[in-house]
Design a protein around this motif. Structure first.
Motif, PDB file in Angstrom:
ATOM      1  N   THR A  31       0.981  -0.935   0.223  1.00  0.00           N
ATOM      2  CA  THR A  31       0.074  -0.063   0.074  1.00  0.00           C
ATOM      3  C   THR A  31       0.799   1.328  -0.164  1.00  0.00           C
ATOM      4  OG1 THR A  31      -1.556  -1.049   1.197  1.00  0.00           O
ATOM      5  CG2 THR A  31      -1.751   1.218   1.220  1.00  0.00           C
ATOM      6  N   SER A  38      -7.822   4.017   3.293  1.00  0.00           N
ATOM      7  CA  SER A  38      -8.291   2.558   3.601  1.00  0.00           C
ATOM      8  C   SER A  38      -7.079   1.834   3.855  1.00  0.00           C
ATOM      9  CB  SER A  38      -9.025   1.965   2.162  1.00  0.00           C
ATOM     10  OG  SER A  38      -8.100   1.750   1.151  1.00  0.00           O
ATOM     11  N   PRO A  40      -5.612  -2.543   5.092  1.00  0.00           N
ATOM     12  CA  PRO A  40      -6.016  -4.042   5.238  1.00  0.00           C
ATOM     13  C   PRO A  40      -6.429  -4.074   6.755  1.00  0.00           C
ATOM     14  CG  PRO A  40      -3.826  -3.858   4.842  1.00  0.00           C
ATOM     15  CD  PRO A  40      -4.178  -2.485   4.754  1.00  0.00           C
ATOM     16  N   ALA A 132       0.048  -4.709   2.103  1.00  0.00           N
ATOM     17  CA  ALA A 132      -1.090  -4.637   1.647  1.00  0.00           C
ATOM     18  C   ALA A 132      -1.788  -5.890   2.064  1.00  0.00           C
ATOM     19  CB  ALA A 132      -1.019  -4.817   0.089  1.00  0.00           C
ATOM     20  N   THR A 133      -1.208  -6.768   2.832  1.00  0.00           N
ATOM     21  CA  THR A 133      -1.856  -8.063   3.415  1.00  0.00           C
ATOM     22  C   THR A 133      -0.896  -8.636   4.422  1.00  0.00           C
ATOM     23  OG1 THR A 133      -2.905 -10.075   2.835  1.00  0.00           O
ATOM     24  CG2 THR A 133      -0.849  -9.649   1.588  1.00  0.00           C
ATOM     25  N   PHE A 156      -9.062  -5.892   2.520  1.00  0.00           N
ATOM     26  CA  PHE A 156      -9.775  -4.713   2.589  1.00  0.00           C
ATOM     27  C   PHE A 156     -11.081  -4.359   2.921  1.00  0.00           C
ATOM     28  CE2 PHE A 156      -5.276  -3.707   0.599  1.00  0.00           C
ATOM     29  CZ  PHE A 156      -5.007  -2.398   1.250  1.00  0.00           C
ATOM     30  N   VAL A 161      -9.696  -0.677  -2.545  1.00  0.00           N
ATOM     31  CA  VAL A 161      -8.391  -1.328  -2.776  1.00  0.00           C
ATOM     32  C   VAL A 161      -7.520  -0.274  -3.368  1.00  0.00           C
ATOM     33  CG1 VAL A 161      -7.211  -3.244  -3.596  1.00  0.00           C
ATOM     34  CG2 VAL A 161      -9.256  -3.554  -2.644  1.00  0.00           C
ATOM     35  N   GLU A 167      -5.173  -7.022  -5.238  1.00  0.00           N
ATOM     36  CA  GLU A 167      -6.442  -7.770  -4.408  1.00  0.00           C
ATOM     37  C   GLU A 167      -7.658  -7.179  -4.788  1.00  0.00           C
ATOM     38  OE1 GLU A 167      -8.008  -7.889   0.153  1.00  0.00           O
ATOM     39  OE2 GLU A 167      -5.646  -7.830  -0.210  1.00  0.00           O
ATOM     40  N   GLU A 169     -11.326  -6.146  -4.974  1.00  0.00           N
ATOM     41  CA  GLU A 169     -12.234  -5.083  -4.144  1.00  0.00           C
ATOM     42  C   GLU A 169     -13.557  -5.870  -4.190  1.00  0.00           C
ATOM     43  OE1 GLU A 169     -13.908  -0.675  -4.074  1.00  0.00           O
ATOM     44  OE2 GLU A 169     -12.002  -1.018  -4.684  1.00  0.00           O
TER      45      GLU A 169
END
Length: 285
Positions: A31, A38, A40, A132-133, A156, A161, A167, A169
């Motif tokens: 990210t 936003s 995760p 991001a995860t 997310f 996203v 990933e 959405e």
């Protein structure tokens, strides 16, 4: 590939879980540091009591930037109101365990037995990209003994996203779980409505359906899950007539569908008289 961890307790009980993913130096995009609308979030259940605790393990194999991170843990009640918020620092390469019972008790919530936890990561120092995860482990502990543990990945949830993050959405729910609705084994479902953004207020109204092993619908109902809140129910209590129709084995499937929110859930199966407890997240997305 995954590694399976099998633990044998002193009393002869066994527990199994698969390992987490090493995301250090992940080649996938993280990210962007400038993206703040936003993030995760990992959704975890918290079951606590005098002899019961839920312990979250935070293994810092997070990436794509290998660095120390702060895990922000927010615990909410069924209606979505915040009970407490805590921050735990996890150095690079280190692993930290957090007792959710201690977090609730330290905040003065001695009567709370079920809560919903949402975990977010923030870097301890400036980084170019944020994870991001990420993965955590959620364990049920009875009388100091781990009786069940499951890996939980972030998403997310009900949030945008960032561009370039690989990933999907998703703002809908299609999950299921094998359940048992009677006899010595009882299955309970924990269904939560997490969000990786500020200002989320949507109350989800998923349809919960009980099917027998042949796929025949035995019962169905619509329930409400407030934003950041949860629903915790015994399958036999939600579907007493449906469970009776499952036959002598009592085995069936619970399916959860929602077209307006991405929910996250767990099933907890307990076999009375044996001390056996199985915990896992619902299957699907």
């Amino acid at each position: 590939s995954r590694a399976t961890t099998i633990v044998e307790q002193p009393d002869g009980r066994w527990g199994a879980d698969h390992g987490t993913i090493d995301r250090v130096f992940d080649q996938g995009r993280g990210t962007p540091r400038t993206h703040t609308s936003s993030w995760p979030v990992a959704s975890v259940l918290a079951l606590v009591g005098d002899d019961l605790d839920t312990v979250v393990t935070l293994p810092n194999r997070w990436g794509p930037v290998a660095e120390g991170y702060e895990a922000h843990i927010t615990l909410s009640e069924a209606g979505g109101d915040i009970l407490t918020h805590a921050v735990r620092h996890v150095d690079r390469g280190c692993t930290v365990e957090v007792s959710l019972r201690d977090l609730l008790r330290d905040a003065g919530h001695h009567d709370v037995t079920v809560a919903h936890g949402e975990i977010r990561l923030l870097p301890a120092m400036p980084v170019v990209e944020l994870p991001a995860t990420f993965d955590v482990l959620v364990a049920l502990v009875v009388d100091g003994v781990r009786v069940g543990e499951v890996q939980v990945g972030s998403a997310f949830h009900n949030a945008a996203v960032p561009a370039g993050v690989a990933e999907p959405e998703v703002h809908r729910t299609r999950v299921f779980s094998r359940v048992r609705g009677g006899g010595a084994t009882r299955t309970r479902i924990f269904l939560a409505n997490p969000a990786g953004c500020d200002g989320y207020e949507h109350t989800a109204t998923p349809r919960v359906t009980l099917l027998d092993p042949s796929g025949r619908v035995r019962a169905t109902t619509e329930v409400a899950v407030p934003a950041h809140g949860f629903l915790w129910f015994d399958v036999a209590d939600l579907f007493p007539e449906g469970c009776a129709a499952l036959g002598p084995t009592g085995w069936g499937v619970v399916r959860v569908r929602d077209t307006g929110a991405r929910l996250y859930g767990y099933h907890v199966a307990e076999t009375r008289g044996t001390g056996s407890v199985v915990i896992d997240h619902l299957v699907g997305g």
